[in-house]
Design an enzyme around this catalytic site. Structure first.
Site, PDB file in Angstrom:
ATOM      1  N   GLU A 107       0.829  -1.200   0.000  1.00  0.00           N
ATOM      2  CA  GLU A 107       0.000   0.000   0.000  1.00  0.00           C
ATOM      3  C   GLU A 107       0.872   1.262   0.000  1.00  0.00           C
ATOM      4  OE1 GLU A 107      -2.438  -0.208   3.453  1.00  0.00           O
ATOM      5  OE2 GLU A 107      -3.324  -2.122   2.871  1.00  0.00           O
ATOM      6  N   CYS A 126       3.235   8.524   1.832  1.00  0.00           N
ATOM      7  CA  CYS A 126       3.577   7.559   2.876  1.00  0.00           C
ATOM      8  C   CYS A 126       3.917   6.247   2.160  1.00  0.00           C
ATOM      9  CB  CYS A 126       2.394   7.383   3.828  1.00  0.00           C
ATOM     10  SG  CYS A 126       2.726   6.222   5.146  1.00  0.00           S
ATOM     11  N   CYS A 133       5.451  -7.318   7.390  1.00  0.00           N
ATOM     12  CA  CYS A 133       6.418  -6.812   8.369  1.00  0.00           C
ATOM     13  C   CYS A 133       6.685  -7.906   9.395  1.00  0.00           C
ATOM     14  CB  CYS A 133       5.869  -5.570   9.068  1.00  0.00           C
ATOM     15  SG  CYS A 133       7.036  -4.855  10.261  1.00  0.00           S
ATOM     16  N   CYS A 137       3.673  -5.734  15.569  1.00  0.00           N
ATOM     17  CA  CYS A 137       3.001  -4.845  16.532  1.00  0.00           C
ATOM     18  C   CYS A 137       1.499  -5.191  16.541  1.00  0.00           C
ATOM     19  CB  CYS A 137       3.205  -3.385  16.154  1.00  0.00           C
ATOM     20  SG  CYS A 137       4.938  -2.925  16.051  1.00  0.00           S
ATOM     21  N   CYS A 140      -1.365  -3.108  14.626  1.00  0.00           N
ATOM     22  CA  CYS A 140      -1.083  -2.779  13.227  1.00  0.00           C
ATOM     23  C   CYS A 140      -1.522  -3.919  12.312  1.00  0.00           C
ATOM     24  CB  CYS A 140       0.416  -2.515  13.091  1.00  0.00           C
ATOM     25  SG  CYS A 140       0.998  -2.450  11.403  1.00  0.00           S
ATOM     26  N   GLY A 195       5.823  -2.174   6.660  1.00  0.00           N
ATOM     27  CA  GLY A 195       7.195  -2.623   6.866  1.00  0.00           C
ATOM     28  C   GLY A 195       7.990  -1.743   7.801  1.00  0.00           C
ATOM     29  N   GLU A 196       9.104  -2.286   8.257  1.00  0.00           N
ATOM     30  CA  GLU A 196      10.037  -1.562   9.125  1.00  0.00           C
ATOM     31  C   GLU A 196      11.228  -1.125   8.268  1.00  0.00           C
ATOM     32  OE1 GLU A 196      10.751  -0.399  12.380  1.00  0.00           O
ATOM     33  OE2 GLU A 196      12.575   0.131  11.291  1.00  0.00           O
ATOM     34  N   SER A 227      10.613   6.326   9.761  1.00  0.00           N
ATOM     35  CA  SER A 227       9.986   6.000  11.042  1.00  0.00           C
ATOM     36  C   SER A 227      10.345   4.564  11.404  1.00  0.00           C
ATOM     37  CB  SER A 227       8.467   6.142  10.913  1.00  0.00           C
ATOM     38  OG  SER A 227       7.847   5.731  12.107  1.00  0.00           O
ATOM     39  N   SER A 250       8.566   5.070  16.606  1.00  0.00           N
ATOM     40  CA  SER A 250       7.252   4.588  17.030  1.00  0.00           C
ATOM     41  C   SER A 250       7.387   4.116  18.468  1.00  0.00           C
ATOM     42  CB  SER A 250       6.800   3.421  16.143  1.00  0.00           C
ATOM     43  OG  SER A 250       6.674   3.849  14.815  1.00  0.00           O
ATOM     44  N   LEU A 251       7.025   4.968  19.407  1.00  0.00           N
ATOM     45  CA  LEU A 251       7.252   4.647  20.828  1.00  0.00           C
ATOM     46  C   LEU A 251       6.021   3.945  21.423  1.00  0.00           C
ATOM     47  CD1 LEU A 251       9.312   4.907  23.106  1.00  0.00           C
ATOM     48  CD2 LEU A 251       8.224   7.069  23.735  1.00  0.00           C
ATOM     49  N   HIS A 252       4.909   4.618  21.440  1.00  0.00           N
ATOM     50  CA  HIS A 252       3.592   4.040  21.749  1.00  0.00           C
ATOM     51  C   HIS A 252       3.379   3.569  23.178  1.00  0.00           C
ATOM     52  CE1 HIS A 252       3.264   4.532  17.554  1.00  0.00           C
ATOM     53  NE2 HIS A 252       3.738   3.365  17.184  1.00  0.00           N
ATOM     54  N   ASN A 328      -6.238   4.122  14.605  1.00  0.00           N
ATOM     55  CA  ASN A 328      -7.132   3.851  13.492  1.00  0.00           C
ATOM     56  C   ASN A 328      -7.447   2.366  13.623  1.00  0.00           C
ATOM     57  OD1 ASN A 328      -8.382   3.756  10.972  1.00  0.00           O
ATOM     58  ND2 ASN A 328      -6.960   5.255  10.128  1.00  0.00           N
ATOM     59  N   CYS A 370      -1.963   1.810   7.838  1.00  0.00           N
ATOM     60  CA  CYS A 370      -1.058   0.862   7.206  1.00  0.00           C
ATOM     61  C   CYS A 370      -1.587  -0.571   7.248  1.00  0.00           C
ATOM     62  CB  CYS A 370       0.263   1.002   7.953  1.00  0.00           C
ATOM     63  SG  CYS A 370       1.336  -0.375   7.989  1.00  0.00           S
TER      64      CYS A 370
END
Ligand code: SF4
Length: 394
Positions: A107, A126, A133, A137, A140, A195-196, A227, A250-252, A328, A370
């Site tokens: 995407e 983006c 990935c 997470c 996600c 992806g990372e 990111s 990406s801390l979260h 989201n 994502c």
């Protein structure tokens, strides 16, 4: 053929062809030299690819016919097919589902921002860096798919060029601003798609160097952001690069206990190591780091979490910025916090002098987060095939 990234003639392309979107200018010069062609042709081709944004070799009118024929036979311009393009109702978010040459799906999202004050509109792509990935997470959709493969540099560049062509052909002007200047080019790139990016470091950096080239797309490194979920070796390498690319983390979650529940990578690189790596990055580059924080109602959005986060980031002073992102929703396990919870969370950060913003929700009506569009597409395919289970609960 409007929705083909590759050209009509390249529908018979084979894997052996060289994807020119994956080459830096010196590499293209070398590629031509190896074929007995004049190396000055490389700049001409780069101009056609990245400034004129042509999608095929036939349009490269200042090249001799013999070279154009050779390029048709031995090279390609991207190798992806658009399976779906969706536009949000407000017209500010466009999402592509792209099929790679091996059938895998990724995407890419274009986000359009109206001008602020006397400024100009912005157009941010983006970009995905991997199909799937490996980091898993839990909030996600991509993380639930597992890892397919790294994208090539050419596949990363092609995502940007698709939207660049679209804006060139039809510049965008924000609704309700009839006197604003329409935007006809990409202003920013963020590696925040599937992806990372630090897991595919070499190809990501190659793509960013290509897009940064003065002889081609010429997008400034300060308009590019990588990111990461926190792959420390990548952060360390990025701090040594000659390109001044922005870093987002990406801390979260503000504690290891909580972060490890939603981000398995935290077991490998816990928060204290990640924070230390960010301090080292800032020491080496002098650049601000953005901390992305997806707000999950009842999970990481309480005043206590905000205080813990503020204490963690206050030592960075003005060199840390928190981007609060109401989730989201991709799985039934999470819900979006209400406006009061978001306001309180941000207020606590502000009281501790931690700079923060909240990301406006975008494109909910087109599954802009994502991995969501691919998941829906594959769910539909599974239903069509008579599958009895769906991989993700939406
Ligand atoms: S949030 Fe990023 S790193 Fe985590 S699973 Fe999704 S794509 Fe991978």
């Amino acid at each position: 053929m409007r929705n083909m990234i590759r050209t009509a003639s390249s529908t018979i392309q084979t894997q052996e062809k060289t994807d020119l979107l994956a080459l830096t200018l010196p590499q293209l010069q070398q590629w031509l030299k190896e074929r007995g062609e004049a190396s000055f042709r490389a700049k001409q081709i780069y101009n056609w690819l990245f400034r004129q944004l042509v999608p095929d070799f036939a349009a490269m009118k200042n090249l001799p016919q013999t070279l154009r024929t050779r390029l048709e036979e031995e090279a390609s311009i991207g190798l992806m097919t658009v399976r779906s393009e969706q536009h949000s109702k407000d017209g500010r978010t466009r999402k592509l589902l792209l099929e790679l040459s091996d059938g895998r799906l990724i995407e890419t999202v274009l986000m359009l921002y109206p001008p602020i004050g006397d400024g100009s509109s912005r157009a941010t792509v983006c970009v995905s860096s991997q199909a799937g990935c490996a980091l898993g997470c839990t909030f996600c959709a991509t993380g639930q798919m597992g890892f397919d493969r790294h994208l090539t540099a050419g596949e990363i560049v092609a995502q940007v060029l698709y939207f660049a062509r679209e804006l060139k052909d039809a510049p965008w002007r924000a609704a309700g601003l009839p006197h604003s200047t329409p935007i006809d080019h990409i202003t920013n790139i963020v590696l925040m798609g599937m992806g990372e990016p630090m897991h595919n470091y070499t190809n990501v950096m190659q793509a960013l160097h290509i897009l940064n080239s003065n002889d081609g797309f010429n997008l400034g490194a300060r308009h590019m952001t990588i990111s990461t979920a926190g792959l420390l070796p990548g952060i360390q390498k990025l701090s040594q690069e000659d390109l001044q690319i922005n870093l987002a983390i990406s801390l979260h979650a503000p504690t290891n206990e909580l972060r490890s529940k939603t981000m398995p990578i935290n077991n490998r690189y816990p928060i204290e190591q990640l924070i230390e790596a960010c301090h080292e990055y800032i020491k080496a580059t002098g650049r601000q780091v953005t901390f992305e924080y997806v707000l999950l109602a009842g999970v990481n959005d309480t005043p206590e979490h905000a205080t813990q986060l503020a204490n963690l980031l206050a030592p960075f002073k003005q060199l840390a910025h928190v981007n609060c992102i109401p989730v989201n929703v991709t799985t039934a396990a999470y819900s979006t916090p209400g406006p009061d919870a978001i306001r309180t969370f941000r207020q606590i950060l502000t009281e501790h002098s931690v700079s923060n913003t909240v990301r406006a929700e975008r494109g909910d009506d087109i599954a802009a987060a994502c991995g969501q569009l691919r998941t829906r597409f594959e769910n539909r395919k599974n239903i069509a095939k008579g599958a009895t289970t769906l991989p993700i609960v939406q």
